[in-house]
Design an enzyme around this catalytic site. Sequence first.
Site, mmCIF file in Angstrom:
data_model
loop_
_atom_site.group_PDB
_atom_site.id
_atom_site.type_symbol
_atom_site.label_atom_id
_atom_site.label_comp_id
_atom_site.label_asym_id
_atom_site.label_seq_id
_atom_site.Cartn_x
_atom_site.Cartn_y
_atom_site.Cartn_z
ATOM 1 N N GLY A 11 42.982 55.003 91.796
ATOM 2 C CA GLY A 11 43.163 55.677 90.668
ATOM 3 C C GLY A 11 42.752 54.935 89.423
ATOM 4 N N VAL A 79 39.615 58.526 98.291
ATOM 5 C CA VAL A 79 40.238 57.583 99.344
ATOM 6 C C VAL A 79 40.788 58.783 100.420
ATOM 7 C CG1 VAL A 79 42.669 56.406 99.777
ATOM 8 C CG2 VAL A 79 41.259 55.764 97.826
ATOM 9 N N GLU A 170 49.850 73.760 72.989
ATOM 10 C CA GLU A 170 48.486 73.355 72.515
ATOM 11 C C GLU A 170 47.236 74.207 72.632
ATOM 12 O OE1 GLU A 170 50.102 68.594 72.227
ATOM 13 O OE2 GLU A 170 48.575 69.164 73.966
ATOM 14 N N ALA A 316 51.769 59.986 80.244
ATOM 15 C CA ALA A 316 50.740 58.636 80.222
ATOM 16 C C ALA A 316 51.793 57.652 79.626
ATOM 17 C CB ALA A 316 49.821 59.065 79.029
#
Length: 422
Positions: A11, A79, A170, A316
């Site tokens: 990733g 993967v 948003e 994040a």
Amino acid sequence: MVLVPTVVVIGAGFGGLEVARHLRGTPVDITLIDQNNFHTFQPLLYQVATAGLNAADVAHAVRGLFHKQSNVRFRHGRVTGVDWDARMVAVADQPDVPFDHLVLAGGATVTYFGIPGAEEHGFPLYTLEDATRLRNHVVRRFEAADTDPAELDRGGLTFVVVGGGPTGVETAGALAELFAMVFRKDYPGLEVSRARVVLVEMQDHLLHPFTASSRRHALHALRSRGVDVRLGAKVASVGADAVTFADGEVLPCQTLVWAAGVQASSLAATIGLTQDRGGRVVVGPDLRIPGRPDAWAIGDIAAARDRKGELLPQLAPVAMQAGRHVARQIGRLLEARPTEPFRYRDKGTMATIGRRAAVAELPGRIRLSGAPAWLAWLGLHLVFLVGKRNRASVLLSWAWNYLTWDRGPRLILDRSPRSTGT
Ligand SMILES: Cc1cc2nc3c(=O)[nH]c(=O)nc-3n(C[C@H](O)[C@H](O)[C@H](O)COP(=O)(O)OP(=O)(O)OC[C@H]3O[C@@H](n4cnc5c(N)ncnc54)[C@H](O)[C@@H]3O)c2cc1C
């Protein structure tokens, strides 16, 4: 030739990139594997979907990020499994990749909670393809309504956004501004004021992780932009031309944006590890996978907990801090030192609603709203966006959009008569 341990990172998202970057100078060979050859900056996907930014502004080729780091190799592939005894990662249609240390950073994906029709007809917002598909569809709906105004009665310009978290807020705010500021001029012959944005949230408030005053601010800012915010409302089923609510109301609508559910990437199940309820991989305090002393899971795919035992949010900064932590721990293991527990440092949360409207809650009980929060949000996203060229391009687009009240790429990039959510 000196053989050094191999670290495989699955990733190249926020977490995976940090692991690779922070192993710079450590005597290891790193293989970074991703099914995309690019990193996606998910927090700005909604701006791609609402024609504020180009798709390429929020993505960066992974190889381009490691020109100056000779211990990183990139493998473009998906993967499909891990052979723990042979210490090999299986990649679809490619040779297996051997590892001494393995880091799972496969992120998360959307979940529809089994709501009938949601997967078939809804538009998720998780990948760059999702964002582009949604933009194609939104612009196509306006073109169709401009050709045949009866589309308005068929829900052609009714846009339902499900989920009152930051992504839903948003997206709803950005759609409302796109219609009012730009499409009003693009389609002078169309009654654009009849376009509706409906934001649906099951709870009795928006922005669950925020304080009551930030929630109120967001609610007021959305309603003042004409968004029909429905709190305590639940979608029961989704069709191609209508959404049905739990109270029986049927709303004609041809666009339903699904911003409601997240579950760990299917990678966790593929590999056969112990998962929590949201599919996240169970990890120990140092982020190692129990029973696998050389394997780690970080970011959205990991069920990491804070000191009180609460699950850390899928954000994040959590993934990035965990990536840096794991890079440090691999270095410690190479020096035969014990690992340390992961401590997440919460640096605050933000959500933007639109032009000069946002909420930000920062450490030290600092609460911002309106223009100051909006500027903080813009600045922070520019700092964290990957790639100098992307930063310059996004800054230019934002300045242009702000000064001209215009938007950039209102392009339909597929030719199918009707884009569907899947
Ligand atoms: C629309 C949206 C808006 C968001 N806004 C914010 C925000 O404003 N602030 C915030 O803090 N967070 C936000 N988030 C959450 C944030 O983006 C995630 O928490 C963060 O991306 C998690 O990082 P990660 O490294 O765990 O996973 P990701 O960044 O998702 O990276 C995972 C990577 O793994 C790859 N991968 C998955 N499975 C495989 C496989 N089988 N083989 C190979 N590669 C694989 C994927 O292609 C991907 O590149 C948002 C998320 C979304 C979807």
